[in-house]
Design a protein around this motif. Structure first.
Motif, PDB file in Angstrom:
ATOM      1  N   TYR A   1       0.802  -1.208  -0.098  1.00  0.00           N
ATOM      2  CA  TYR A   1      -0.097  -0.003   0.035  1.00  0.00           C
ATOM      3  C   TYR A   1       0.777   1.108   0.112  1.00  0.00           C
ATOM      4  O   TYR A   1       1.791   1.493   0.888  1.00  0.00           O
ATOM      5  CB  TYR A   1      -0.868  -0.021   1.102  1.00  0.00           C
ATOM      6  N   ARG A   2       0.606   2.225  -0.899  1.00  0.00           N
ATOM      7  CA  ARG A   2       1.307   3.400  -0.902  1.00  0.00           C
ATOM      8  C   ARG A   2       1.321   4.106   0.215  1.00  0.00           C
ATOM      9  O   ARG A   2       2.354   4.786   0.790  1.00  0.00           O
ATOM     10  CB  ARG A   2       0.630   4.276  -2.111  1.00  0.00           C
ATOM     11  N   HIS A   3       0.098   4.260   1.137  1.00  0.00           N
ATOM     12  CA  HIS A   3      -0.294   4.939   2.184  1.00  0.00           C
ATOM     13  C   HIS A   3       0.690   4.567   3.333  1.00  0.00           C
ATOM     14  O   HIS A   3       1.212   5.405   4.071  1.00  0.00           O
ATOM     15  CB  HIS A   3      -2.006   4.760   2.551  1.00  0.00           C
ATOM     16  N   ASN A   4       0.812   3.145   3.268  1.00  0.00           N
ATOM     17  CA  ASN A   4       1.953   2.884   4.390  1.00  0.00           C
ATOM     18  C   ASN A   4       3.480   3.228   4.347  1.00  0.00           C
ATOM     19  O   ASN A   4       4.254   2.967   5.335  1.00  0.00           O
ATOM     20  CB  ASN A   4       1.808   1.258   4.546  1.00  0.00           C
ATOM     21  N   LEU A   5       3.631   3.637   2.974  1.00  0.00           N
ATOM     22  CA  LEU A   5       5.218   4.252   2.863  1.00  0.00           C
ATOM     23  C   LEU A   5       4.996   5.458   3.896  1.00  0.00           C
ATOM     24  O   LEU A   5       6.349   5.998   4.195  1.00  0.00           O
ATOM     25  CB  LEU A   5       5.063   4.858   1.509  1.00  0.00           C
ATOM     26  N   THR A   6       4.103   6.163   4.535  1.00  0.00           N
ATOM     27  CA  THR A   6       4.043   7.357   5.524  1.00  0.00           C
ATOM     28  C   THR A   6       4.719   6.792   6.789  1.00  0.00           C
ATOM     29  O   THR A   6       4.930   7.427   7.737  1.00  0.00           O
ATOM     30  CB  THR A   6       2.766   8.014   5.709  1.00  0.00           C
ATOM     31  N   GLY A   7       4.835   5.408   6.816  1.00  0.00           N
ATOM     32  CA  GLY A   7       5.222   4.676   8.207  1.00  0.00           C
ATOM     33  C   GLY A   7       3.861   4.243   8.911  1.00  0.00           C
ATOM     34  O   GLY A   7       4.071   3.716   9.850  1.00  0.00           O
TER      35      GLY A   7
END
Ligand code: ZN
Length: 139
Positions: A79-85
């Motif tokens: 998930y791209r969102h999880n790249l935020t940490g």
């Protein structure tokens, strides 16, 4: 016109959970004194839902499996969102599928449900304190 507001708080032990909150909404309705009107119930977080459906344990299991198929928690890095940490992208998607709020008519001082309808709080990213708003308006 009367107006009544109450917040329900949840801190689930598991990351995901389904909680029948019908009784708690009925208690809020009793306190409001409203006989004819509308009752809004909404999750105040973007990783949990409020929805109406059957209180049947098999169905709760089916919802859980279906949501996990549509938006699996793992692998987190998909998930791209999880790249935020964060690791809760799946919870945002599940919330959108199951919805933010329900509105139930109040007739003669009771929640005017169809057959088997119950109000559920669905948690998709739990183990922390979260809120649900109950807003009742009417006479
Ligand atoms: Zn997030």
């Amino acid at each position: 016109m009367k107006s009544y507001t109450e917040y329900l708080y949840f801190e689930t032990k598991k990351p995901k959970d389904f909680i029948n909150i019908t009784h708690r909404v009925e208690e809020a309705l009793q306190k409001s004194g409203v006989q004819e009107g509308l009752c809004l119930v909404n999750a105040m977080h973007i990783t949990s839902s409020v929805y109406i459906n059957d209180a049947e344990s098999g169905l709760l299991h089916d919802f859980d499996k279906w949501l996990e198929k549509l938006a699996p928690h793992e692998p987190i890095e998909n998930y791209r969102h999880n790249l935020t940490g964060e690791d809760n992208a799946d919870a945002h998607l599940k919330r959108t599928i199951m919805g933010r709020e329900v509105v139930v008519a109040i007739t003669q001082g009771k929640l005017d449900f169809g057959p088997w309808e119950q109000i559920y709080y669905a948690e998709f990213d739990g183990q922390r304190r979260k809120r649900v708003l109950v807003k009742i308006i009417g006479e």
